[in-house]
Design a protein around this motif. Sequence first.
Motif, PDB file in Angstrom:
ATOM      1  N   MET A   1       0.845  -1.192   0.000  1.00  0.00           N
ATOM      2  CA  MET A   1       0.000   0.000   0.000  1.00  0.00           C
ATOM      3  C   MET A   1       0.885   1.249   0.000  1.00  0.00           C
ATOM      4  N   LYS A   2       0.638   2.143  -0.926  1.00  0.00           N
ATOM      5  CA  LYS A   2       1.429   3.370  -1.040  1.00  0.00           C
ATOM      6  C   LYS A   2       0.867   4.434  -0.099  1.00  0.00           C
ATOM      7  N   ILE A   3       1.525   4.572   1.038  1.00  0.00           N
ATOM      8  CA  ILE A   3       1.175   5.598   2.009  1.00  0.00           C
ATOM      9  C   ILE A   3       2.418   6.449   2.217  1.00  0.00           C
ATOM     10  N   ASN A   4       2.269   7.756   2.135  1.00  0.00           N
ATOM     11  CA  ASN A   4       3.422   8.651   2.119  1.00  0.00           C
ATOM     12  C   ASN A   4       3.428   9.613   3.300  1.00  0.00           C
ATOM     13  N   LEU A   5       4.594  10.259   3.488  1.00  0.00           N
ATOM     14  CA  LEU A   5       4.696  11.347   4.435  1.00  0.00           C
ATOM     15  C   LEU A   5       3.799  12.499   3.989  1.00  0.00           C
ATOM     16  N   ILE A   6       3.322  13.276   4.934  1.00  0.00           N
ATOM     17  CA  ILE A   6       2.567  14.489   4.602  1.00  0.00           C
ATOM     18  C   ILE A   6       3.583  15.610   4.399  1.00  0.00           C
ATOM     19  N   LYS A   7       3.680  16.099   3.181  1.00  0.00           N
ATOM     20  CA  LYS A   7       4.720  17.081   2.853  1.00  0.00           C
ATOM     21  C   LYS A   7       4.573  18.363   3.667  1.00  0.00           C
ATOM     22  N   GLU A   8       3.364  18.882   3.747  1.00  0.00           N
ATOM     23  CA  GLU A   8       3.141  20.131   4.490  1.00  0.00           C
ATOM     24  C   GLU A   8       1.857  19.980   5.301  1.00  0.00           C
ATOM     25  N   SER A   9       2.014  19.828   6.603  1.00  0.00           N
ATOM     26  CA  SER A   9       0.854  19.653   7.474  1.00  0.00           C
ATOM     27  C   SER A   9       0.874  20.693   8.584  1.00  0.00           C
ATOM     28  N   TYR A  10      -0.290  20.872   9.199  1.00  0.00           N
ATOM     29  CA  TYR A  10      -0.440  21.819  10.299  1.00  0.00           C
ATOM     30  C   TYR A  10      -1.283  21.173  11.389  1.00  0.00           C
ATOM     31  N   VAL A  11      -0.915  21.419  12.639  1.00  0.00           N
ATOM     32  CA  VAL A  11      -1.700  20.957  13.776  1.00  0.00           C
ATOM     33  C   VAL A  11      -2.356  22.167  14.426  1.00  0.00           C
ATOM     34  N   ASN A  12      -3.656  22.079  14.636  1.00  0.00           N
ATOM     35  CA  ASN A  12      -4.388  23.140  15.307  1.00  0.00           C
ATOM     36  C   ASN A  12      -4.122  23.022  16.808  1.00  0.00           C
TER      37      ASN A  12
ATOM     38  N   LYS B   1      -4.533  29.038  16.346  1.00  0.00           N
ATOM     39  CA  LYS B   1      -3.122  28.914  16.013  1.00  0.00           C
ATOM     40  C   LYS B   1      -2.800  27.554  15.401  1.00  0.00           C
ATOM     41  N   LEU B   2      -1.975  27.590  14.373  1.00  0.00           N
ATOM     42  CA  LEU B   2      -1.494  26.388  13.714  1.00  0.00           C
ATOM     43  C   LEU B   2       0.003  26.234  13.933  1.00  0.00           C
ATOM     44  N   GLU B   3       0.447  24.983  13.955  1.00  0.00           N
ATOM     45  CA  GLU B   3       1.889  24.699  14.015  1.00  0.00           C
ATOM     46  C   GLU B   3       2.253  23.868  12.800  1.00  0.00           C
ATOM     47  N   LYS B   4       3.191  24.375  12.009  1.00  0.00           N
ATOM     48  CA  LYS B   4       3.548  23.734  10.751  1.00  0.00           C
ATOM     49  C   LYS B   4       4.525  22.580  10.968  1.00  0.00           C
ATOM     50  N   ASN B   5       4.334  21.513  10.171  1.00  0.00           N
ATOM     51  CA  ASN B   5       5.252  20.375  10.161  1.00  0.00           C
ATOM     52  C   ASN B   5       5.508  19.962   8.713  1.00  0.00           C
ATOM     53  N   ASP B   6       6.756  19.659   8.377  1.00  0.00           N
ATOM     54  CA  ASP B   6       7.112  19.222   7.030  1.00  0.00           C
ATOM     55  C   ASP B   6       7.565  17.770   7.051  1.00  0.00           C
ATOM     56  N   ASN B   7       7.054  16.995   6.073  1.00  0.00           N
ATOM     57  CA  ASN B   7       7.459  15.598   5.879  1.00  0.00           C
ATOM     58  C   ASN B   7       7.309  14.774   7.163  1.00  0.00           C
ATOM     59  N   THR B   8       6.085  14.687   7.621  1.00  0.00           N
ATOM     60  CA  THR B   8       5.803  13.970   8.856  1.00  0.00           C
ATOM     61  C   THR B   8       4.615  13.026   8.673  1.00  0.00           C
ATOM     62  N   ILE B   9       4.432  12.168   9.663  1.00  0.00           N
ATOM     63  CA  ILE B   9       3.193  11.423   9.853  1.00  0.00           C
ATOM     64  C   ILE B   9       2.829  11.564  11.330  1.00  0.00           C
ATOM     65  N   PHE B  10       1.636  11.123  11.672  1.00  0.00           N
ATOM     66  CA  PHE B  10       1.198  11.163  13.062  1.00  0.00           C
ATOM     67  C   PHE B  10       0.599   9.814  13.452  1.00  0.00           C
ATOM     68  N   LEU B  11       1.032   9.274  14.560  1.00  0.00           N
ATOM     69  CA  LEU B  11       0.311   8.192  15.200  1.00  0.00           C
ATOM     70  C   LEU B  11      -0.557   8.820  16.283  1.00  0.00           C
ATOM     71  N   PHE B  12      -1.626   8.146  16.652  1.00  0.00           N
ATOM     72  CA  PHE B  12      -2.489   8.719  17.680  1.00  0.00           C
ATOM     73  C   PHE B  12      -3.099   7.638  18.556  1.00  0.00           C
ATOM     74  N   ARG B  13      -3.424   8.048  19.755  1.00  0.00           N
ATOM     75  CA  ARG B  13      -4.240   7.248  20.660  1.00  0.00           C
ATOM     76  C   ARG B  13      -5.516   8.027  20.920  1.00  0.00           C
ATOM     77  N   TYR B  14      -6.645   7.421  20.629  1.00  0.00           N
ATOM     78  CA  TYR B  14      -7.940   8.067  20.805  1.00  0.00           C
ATOM     79  C   TYR B  14      -8.748   7.189  21.756  1.00  0.00           C
ATOM     80  N   ASP B  15      -8.848   7.583  23.014  1.00  0.00           N
ATOM     81  CA  ASP B  15      -9.381   6.716  24.066  1.00  0.00           C
ATOM     82  C   ASP B  15      -8.538   5.440  24.096  1.00  0.00           C
TER      83      ASP B  15
END
Length: 347
Positions: free
Chosen positions: A1-12, A54-68
């Motif tokens: 499966m072709k899954i890529n880094l997010i080139k330009e992302s922002y976290v609120n 406010k946003l915080e910029k991130n370049d070439n990243t991915i995110f793992l998360f825990r939701y509950d």
Amino acid sequence: MKINLIKESYVNISGNIYDPDFINLANINKEKINFDDNTLFLSSNMKKKLNSQKLEKNDNTIFLFRYDDSYGLIADLDISEYNNENIKCHELVLPDTIQGMIANFHTYNSETAPVFIVHEENIGIEEIIKKREYSKVYDFGNLILYKYDEDNAKNILNLYQSIEKMYVADGHHRLYTTSMLKNKKSMLSCFMSFSDVKILPIHRIIKGIDASSFEKARSFMNNLLSINYDENISKGFVRVTYQQDSFLVKLKEVEEDLFWNNDVYRLNTQIISTAFRILNFSNVEYVLDNFLEVRKKELTNTDVLLEVDALSFDEFTELSKNNCILPPKSTCFMPKFPSFLIFKKYK
């Protein structure tokens, strides 16, 4: 499966958490949210409020998360996987919705809500997080994001390369729309294992049914289907509630049915369209299972509540693998990742 880094992302980082269906697209200019006069679906006050977050910029990243107690990945899906049918769909897409989305994708430049993709394989995200190889943590209470950069991020994505099939849990229209756009080659996506999600039923309420119309529909269901008063819903049955009356209707099995005798399809065709003679579904309300008890208390004397059983994972995968397309609002996968928390700028 072709899954890529997010080139330009922002976290609120404002701390605000929004419903998954809040907003799908936005404009980001100079690293700030910019809803202007061209955005007509938001009030001036709401635009001002959102633009100030406010946003915080991130370049070439991915995110793992825990939701509950669930875990997942936020990354960028190569749309070729959808075009090549490695991402399996199971719900009908509506042309009017697609046309509106095409216009919106041209108007805005950032995705604000990931499509929801599920897979059978267990990647072991909880164990990956425990290794503490992330570069930053964003703590939003019951939702925690872990940011991974470059090599660490690529090592995680490598774990997904051998997966041959995944399934759309939510976002059929956005994926289809992206597949039609020449200059948009990917989609912000949330990936979760079957072991981390639940499939909830989506119930129906038919509005504006008088007592005479209900009795005619009831007579049809009693004569051509069958009615009983068992309390528990199971596959093949629909609970019908009108005023103080409640009963189960056994759906008719269809020999060699293309949809594997799916309950929602039979509910639509055998009860809503045939018993109640409703072909225009504009008067049909959809109720998620986790809101059902609250909605029951608000039923009027002209509301008909139709409750169905949840689709099983086996039935879901069988339908998807056989390219069966179900009616809209056939499944609800939970938990859904919030909207307006992670942004992906795509142009």
